[in-house]
Design a protein around this motif. Structure first.
Motif, short mmCIF file in Angstrom:
data_model
loop_
_atom_site.label_atom_id
_atom_site.label_comp_id
_atom_site.label_asym_id
_atom_site.label_seq_id
_atom_site.Cartn_x
_atom_site.Cartn_y
_atom_site.Cartn_z
N ILE A 1 17.92 50.59 67.22
CA ILE A 1 18.82 50.19 66.54
C ILE A 1 19.69 51.46 65.74
O ILE A 1 20.77 51.47 65.96
CB ILE A 1 18.18 49.57 65.29
N LEU B 1 21.63 52.69 68.79
CA LEU B 1 23.04 51.76 69.32
C LEU B 1 24.28 51.87 68.25
O LEU B 1 25.32 51.82 68.42
CB LEU B 1 22.66 50.45 69.51
N ILE C 1 32.00 49.80 72.69
CA ILE C 1 30.97 49.02 73.34
C ILE C 1 30.39 49.89 74.62
O ILE C 1 29.07 49.97 74.38
CB ILE C 1 31.87 48.06 74.07
N THR D 1 27.63 52.12 72.59
CA THR D 1 26.55 51.22 71.84
C THR D 1 25.51 50.96 72.91
O THR D 1 24.38 50.91 72.88
CB THR D 1 27.25 49.85 71.56
N TYR E 1 21.81 52.61 72.75
CA TYR E 1 20.39 51.69 72.72
C TYR E 1 19.53 52.15 73.90
O TYR E 1 18.53 52.15 73.97
CB TYR E 1 21.19 50.33 73.06
N VAL F 1 19.97 42.84 67.77
CA VAL F 1 20.76 43.82 66.89
C VAL F 1 21.96 44.28 68.05
O VAL F 1 23.12 44.63 67.84
CB VAL F 1 20.08 45.23 66.18
N LEU F 2 21.51 44.64 69.10
CA LEU F 2 22.38 45.11 70.33
C LEU F 2 23.42 44.30 70.32
O LEU F 2 24.56 44.31 70.45
CB LEU F 2 21.48 45.68 71.35
N VAL G 1 25.84 43.60 67.49
CA VAL G 1 27.05 44.75 67.54
C VAL G 1 27.77 44.65 68.64
O VAL G 1 29.04 44.91 68.54
CB VAL G 1 25.99 46.36 67.49
N LEU G 2 27.32 44.36 69.61
CA LEU G 2 28.36 44.22 70.96
C LEU G 2 29.28 42.88 70.79
O LEU G 2 30.54 43.27 71.16
CB LEU G 2 27.35 44.14 72.27
N GLN H 1 32.07 43.78 68.31
CA GLN H 1 32.95 44.57 69.04
C GLN H 1 33.67 44.20 69.99
O GLN H 1 35.14 44.32 70.16
CB GLN H 1 32.32 45.93 69.60
#
Lengths: 177, 412
Positions: free
Chosen positions: A68, A71, A94, A97, A101, B13-14, B17-18, B21
């Motif tokens: 977490i 990312l 993106i 991120t 991760y 969470v990934l 967040v993606l 965005q």
């Protein structure tokens, strides 16, 4: 066995350490990387092949070993990088991120403290970053981009080499969690 | 449920967040056409980074100035001498070019051409780039405080650089011509073919919209056409480096930019342009194109006055001086000159005063001035030069004795 006597750079798979960083380092290093990315290629065009914000993202993600945090760090760095460009905000966000991760997930499972592992991990995540970036930029924003394996592999190797050196320099800022 | 959330927390969470965005990106992509809508977040980011860059630039320039202006002065004296010699040569060249330019302006003014002049520029320094290999843009240290506005042209002495994309208080974002979202209206200098100069994903310049049946050769210069309403016409844009058959019916033309876009440091922002007719002469006197053409045409030297002057309106070339002095007579005489009083071509009777001994027909000043101008003035609205004789013509054509008047040209 006294854990404090274990050298930081030789952590084994069973004894994977989690690190944290001071607030100035957490904020300052990514900002410095972005500034470097914006400033240096104007004077030395060859430097545009390096992606310093990406290298910093990979480093923080691998050191913290928390997906977490990784990312979110990647998203923050990518979004700031996006803000400086003319295109919609989120393309780099993106991509970084995903890299944040992936790097932190990998860091929590493997020993990525030695130079060889760092070289390979950085090369791999550079290609992942480029692939995600290419997909988003072309698929969503409709930018005219061409994928070049030769260029991306060359840039990946160059970034991996610079990244390996950079990580050892940034290791000094690590603090045991 | 808690177990599932806890187990896949990282992944959730990934994805979250993606998703955010992607959503944000989608919203922006919808609004991408609105160039004026600058987001506050961009302003914050730029305001945070540019002061730091500005400080670095100043320190760097200060150190460089100190070194170059006070310490490293080796060879300056010799260079100064060379430059003075160069200035002398260039002054001579300038005189010649001024003469040509004046002539071109006179001709343009006769055709009512309107030119765009760069009236005002603001010098600016490049302080950073967009931190991305994808986009070709730079930041300059001038913004709305210096009257910079979006879509202003950014140039260097070597050629065009780009246009202002976003303006902040003390900085601006410049979209360079090799960015893939950029497009410049250009034309090829020699062949005058029009096209659109576009950037590619890897920062190269391609000239598009040139048909494949056209002939374009490497080395040809590309200049701005002015059609995009951003760059004034005639500014260097680049040089053709390669020409290949492209997709559909167009050529694939690669262009090397005139300005070194990778190393550009100082630029000029065109803040004001003026559209006006070119000035004719300092005195404001307009000279007719026909006069200029007539001066360039071969003529015969002066002859002594003829004892038997030919009357105007008889179809001879001597009608022209009167025509020049009197617009009504001019139009009449032109008609006569074209067809002749007896329906014969006008050139034929011009023999007695101006025909050389070998019989080669020579156009005289008056003849040349009558024929082309009358065609234009009769068809369009009368210009001052058409409705009344210019001082130059008055000086060249004595009013009293029309017969020898058309042979007064100096031989060229």
């Amino acid at each position: 066995m006294n854990l404090t006597s274990v050298p930081i750079t030789y952590t084994s798979g069973e004894q994977i350490e989690v690190y944290r960083f001071s607030v100035p380092v957490t904020i300052g290093v990514p900002l410095l990387a972005i500034f470097f990315q914006a400033f240096v290629p104007r004077r030395l065009p060859f430097f545009s092949i390096f992606d310093f914000p990406l290298l910093v993202t990979i480093f923080f993600a691998m050191a913290r070993r928390n997906p977490i945090t990784g990312l979110l760090t990647g998203a923050a760095i990518g979004l700031v990088q996006d803000m400086l460009g003319p295109y919609p905000i989120g393309i780099y966000g993106i991509a970084k991120t995903v890299v944040g991760y992936g790097a932190s997930s990998l860091g929590s499972k493997l020993d990525v403290e030695n130079a060889g592992a760092r070289l390979l991990v950085t090369l791999g995540f550079y290609l992942v970053h480029q692939a995600v970036f290419f997909t988003v930029a072309r698929g969503m924003v409709n930018l005219n981009m061409n994928w070049s394996w030769s260029h991306d592999l060359l840039a990946g190797v160059a970034n991996a080499m610079v990244g390996t050196v950079l990580y050892f320099a940034l290791d000094r800022f690590k603090q045991r969690a | 449920m808690e177990t599932v959330l806890g187990r896949y927390r990282n992944l959730i969470v990934l994805v979250g967040v993606l998703f955010l965005q992607v959503l944000g990106l989608a919203v922006q992509v919808k609004r991408i056409g609105d160039a004026q809508n600058t987001r506050l977040i961009r302003v914050w980011a730029v305001d945070a980074v540019t002061p730091l860059e500005r400080v670095f630039i100043r320190v760097q320039n200060g150190a460089a100035d100190l070194w170059h202006n006070y310490f490293y002065l080796r060879g300056v004296r010799a260079e100064n001498r060379e430059l003075k010699q160069q200035i002398e040569k260039m002054r001579l060249e300038q005189v010649r070019l001024n003469e040509d330019a004046e002539q071109a302006h006179r001709l343009q003014s006769l055709l009512a051409f309107k030119e765009q002049y760069i009236a005002k520029t603001v010098a600016a320094q490049v302080i950073g780039s967009c931190a991305s290999d994808l986009s070709r843009c730079v930041y300059i240290d001038k913004g709305s405080n210096d009257e910079i506005k979006p879509d202003m042209a950014v140039i260097t002495v070597n050629g065009i650089v780009g246009k202002i994309l976003k303006v902040y208080d003390s900085s601006s974002q410049v979209l360079m011509i090799n960015d893939q979202s950029s497009g410049v209206g250009v034309l090829l200098e020699k062949s005058r073919l029009q096209g659109v100069l576009r950037g590619t994903g890897n920062g190269e310049l391609m000239l598009e919209r040139v048909m494949s049946d056209e002939s374009v050769s490497p080395g040809e210069n590309v200049v701005s056409s002015g059609g995009d309403q951003i760059f004034p016409k005639g500014l260097p844009a680049g040089t053709v480096t390669s020409v290949k058959p492209g997709r559909e019916m167009f050529l694939s033309i690669k262009v090397k930019p005139a300005a070194d876009l990778n190393r550009v440091e100082e630029v000029l922002v065109v803040t004001e342009r003026q559209e006006r007719e070119p000035a004719v002469e300092e005195t404001g006197v307009r000279v007719r194109a026909a006069d200029i053409l007539a001066k360039r045409l071969p003529s015969v030297p002066d002859k002594p006055p003829s004892p038997a002057p030919v009357k105007a309106g008889t179809g001879s070339g001597t009608a022209a001086p009167n025509a020049a002095a009197n617009p009504k007579a001019q139009s009449t005489s032109t008609a006569v000159a074209k067809t002749g009083a007896s329906g014969k071509p006008a050139v034929a009777p011009i023999q007695s005063p101006s025909m050389p001994t070998d019989g080669f027909p020579v156009k005289t000043n008056a003849e040349a001035s009558a024929t082309p101008l009358a065609d234009t003035t009769s068809a369009s609205k009368p210009t001052p030069s058409a409705s009344e004789p210019s001082p130059a013509m008055k000086a060249a054509t004595p009013p009293a004795n029309p017969a020898p008047a058309n042979t007064t040209d100096e031989p060229h």
